[in-house]
Design a protein around this motif. Structure first.
Motif, short mmCIF file in Angstrom:
data_model
loop_
_atom_site.label_atom_id
_atom_site.label_comp_id
_atom_site.label_asym_id
_atom_site.label_seq_id
_atom_site.Cartn_x
_atom_site.Cartn_y
_atom_site.Cartn_z
N THR A 28 77.03 26.08 40.82
CA THR A 28 77.25 27.47 41.21
C THR A 28 76.86 27.72 42.67
O THR A 28 77.33 28.69 43.27
N ALA A 29 76.01 26.85 43.24
CA ALA A 29 75.59 27.04 44.63
C ALA A 29 76.36 26.15 45.60
O ALA A 29 76.30 26.37 46.80
N ALA A 56 65.41 29.21 45.56
CA ALA A 56 65.15 29.20 47.00
C ALA A 56 63.78 28.60 47.28
O ALA A 56 62.87 28.67 46.44
N PRO A 57 63.57 28.00 48.44
CA PRO A 57 62.25 27.46 48.77
C PRO A 57 61.18 28.56 48.70
O PRO A 57 61.29 29.58 49.38
N PRO A 58 60.13 28.38 47.89
CA PRO A 58 59.10 29.42 47.73
C PRO A 58 58.06 29.35 48.84
O PRO A 58 56.87 29.11 48.60
N GLN A 91 63.54 32.82 43.54
CA GLN A 91 64.70 33.56 43.98
C GLN A 91 65.95 32.67 43.92
O GLN A 91 65.85 31.44 43.90
N PRO A 92 67.14 33.27 43.86
CA PRO A 92 68.37 32.46 43.78
C PRO A 92 68.47 31.49 44.95
O PRO A 92 68.10 31.80 46.08
N VAL A 93 68.97 30.31 44.64
CA VAL A 93 69.10 29.30 45.68
C VAL A 93 70.26 29.68 46.61
O VAL A 93 71.33 30.09 46.14
N CYS A 102 60.06 22.55 46.83
CA CYS A 102 60.11 21.45 45.86
C CYS A 102 60.84 21.82 44.57
O CYS A 102 60.83 21.03 43.63
N LEU A 103 61.46 23.00 44.51
CA LEU A 103 62.02 23.46 43.24
C LEU A 103 63.40 22.85 43.03
O LEU A 103 64.44 23.43 43.36
#
Length: 540
Positions: A50-51, A73-75, A85-87, A121-122
């Motif tokens: 999807t991204a 998204a990178p935290p 949050q959405p990537v 790291c997500l």
């Protein structure tokens, strides 16, 4: 769980040496390639998520692997201690041929030297057979949460080639924020917390939206994990927001009833419960700010990661009273309000052995053993416990002590949780019992506590793990049987099948039967935990 002792623990260790570490919070995932999405070969499969598109690898062992795919998204910076949050989407094809960095964590034996770390790291890793699925149907999916006491660990450390290939399934492993980054709370955050669990939830939602593109069935997802991953799994079973995201659950070496009496983690240690009220974790967060001379959350967010990782073990408890975990999971299970999905749950025979060795490295004397029981249970109950666990029945007082805590805090609570869940959904309980299994450290247990089967010793029978010796031929046969049970459960919610020892279903009443996963011609076989682990005694 609390701070891990120095003795190597399966996914629960803090020690050894590592690495060059990216503690800046900067993005460290692989950059997206500019190659067009249609440029694909047998050795470089491309899947469009999807991204954006990702390019993986087709390996010689009949698998396709896609690694380091971001699911959020990178935290970092302002997103530190925020829900995932959405990537952001990307253009072109992103390289997914190697894992992303592991989440920031202290040195630990289970982390190989040289692995990069980052707050960014997500990511997830997807492993799937290369051949078309049997019967043309999408494959079942196992989402695996690594252990590490909520302080260490990474999804890339357990190689899922064996279950993916032998079980004809898609396996997803994941990273989630740890310790001071994942389980921090602060009054300024209100009821927000458990960011590591929120990451797991975001990964499940990513699987829901994307796994069909990798040949998996989004309606046939099993959530599983070991140690802290097991505690995560049962916590998400109790979390209303996770309902509908998985259809089965596997809980290895941990449960939502896991807790420990005073003394279990050394002289002077108090009772330990893996779940704490949000207000208690918030007090720890505020106290950290005071020690680091930060009057508010904005200041804490500006600190470099290396300043926070030194306090990682102070945030190894799951908070309840948060938006994601509104109640203590044990209360949810007691009320029968957890998600009623089929459950496969169990422990090793001697879960507490390496903890006991770490806090009592010189061993216990008989007098110290007796004193420890009084500390843990009080004088009256201690006498009853000692009659059930006399030193003469064990190789040493240390072995007697570890069995007391293995039975009372690990195996019997796990069985009680399974028995309670059996009133809501099909449930299967196991006991891993190979006395020749080597701990994940690769270090044999000392003679004065053998035979013993350590926490996490079953993991190499399902996944390939770094640093563990190869399985013997007899152990490989047991591993094949275990993977067979697990694969059938992931596919159908029922582990039994042809040419396999019948696994008795756990019931809400009657004897405490589990499947004893023992190597050799006698095993696996059913065993009564009331006899082998005195669960009837601990139930009373």
């Amino acid at each position: 769980m609390r701070r891990r002792p120095a003795w190597r623990l399966a996914g629960l260790g803090v020690a050894a040496a590592l690495l060059p570490v990216d503690m800046t919070g900067s993005t460290a995932t692989a950059a997206a390639s500019t190659s067009p999405a249609q440029d694909t070969t047998a050795s470089a499969p491309v899947v469009r998520t999807t991204a954006g598109a990702v390019r993986g690898t087709a390996t010689g062992d009949g698998l396709r692997r896609f690694q380091g795919i971001p699911f959020a998204a990178p935290p970092v910076d302002a997103l530190r201690w925020r829900p995932p949050q959405p990537v952001p989407s990307w253009r072109g094809v992103r390289d997914a041929t190697r894992p992303g960095p592991v989440c920031v964590q202290p040195d630990a034996p289970e982390i190989p030297r040289g692995l990069p770390q980052s707050e960014d790291c997500l990511t997830v890793n997807v492993t799937t057979p290369s051949r078309p699925p049997a019967h043309g149907r999408p494959r079942p999916v196992l989402v695996w949460v690594p252990g590490g006491g909520f302080v260490t660990g990474a999804g890339s450390l357990d190689d899922p080639a064996r279950p993916a290939r032998a079980g004809d399934m898609v396996v997803v492993t994941l990273n989630y924020r740890l310790g001071a980054f994942g389980f921090f709370a602060h009054p300024e955050l209100g009821t927000e917390g458990n960011f590591g669990l929120q990451d797991q939830l975001a990964a499940l939602r990513w699987v829901r939206a994307n796994i069909a593109r990798f040949g998996g069935d989004p309606d046939l997802v099993t959530l599983g994990g070991v140690s802290a991953g097991a505690m995560s799994t049962c916590t998400l079973m109790a979390a209303p927001a996770a309902r509908g995201l998985f259809r089965q659950a596997i809980v290895q070496s941990g449960s939502c009833l896991t807790e420990f009496p005073a003394g279990a983690f050394g002289p002077g240690s108090g009772p330990v419960n893996g779940w704490q009220p949000l207000t208690a974790v918030q007090r720890t967060g505020r106290a950290l700010g005071d020690r680091l001379a930060c009057a508010d959350l904005a200041c804490l967010r500006r600190l470099p990661a290396r300043r926070l990782v030194a306090h990682q073990a102070e945030f190894s408890l799951v908070a309840y009273g948060t938006e994601l975990v509104p109640r203590h999971p044990a209360e949810v299970f007691a009320a029968g309000r957890q998600t009623p999905v089929p459950l496969l749950q169990g422990t090793t025979r001697d879960e507490h052995i390496e903890f006991a060795l770490s806090v009592y490295p010189d061993g216990l004397t008989s007098t110290q053993y007796r004193d420890l029981l009084r500390t843990a249970f009080g004088p009256d109950t201690a006498r009853r416990v000692e009659r059930r666990y006399p030193v003469r029945d064990f190789p040493s007082p240390t072995a007697a002590a570890e069995r007391v805590f293995s039975d009372s805090s690990w195996t019997c609570p796990s069985w009680r949780a399974a028995r309670g869940h059996a009133r809501t959904a099909p449930t299967y309980t196991y006991l891993f019992n190979d006395p020749a299994a080597v701990p994940l450290s690769g270090r044999p247990l000392p003679e004065n506590v053998r035979p013993a089967v350590a926490h996490g010793a079953d993991v190499p029978y399902i996944f390939d793990t770094p640093g563990t010796p190869p399985l013997t031929l007899e152990q490989q046969r047991l591993a094949d049987r275990i993977v067979g049970y697990w694969a059938r459960f992931v596919r159908t919610g029922e582990p039994n099948g042809p040419n396999a020892t019948s696994w008795p279903r756990t019931t809400g009443h009657g004897a405490s039967y589990a499947l004893d996963l023992t190597p050799g011609p006698r095993g696996p076989r059913p065993t009564n935990l009331d006899v082998s682990h005195r669960c009837g005694f601990w139930r009373r």
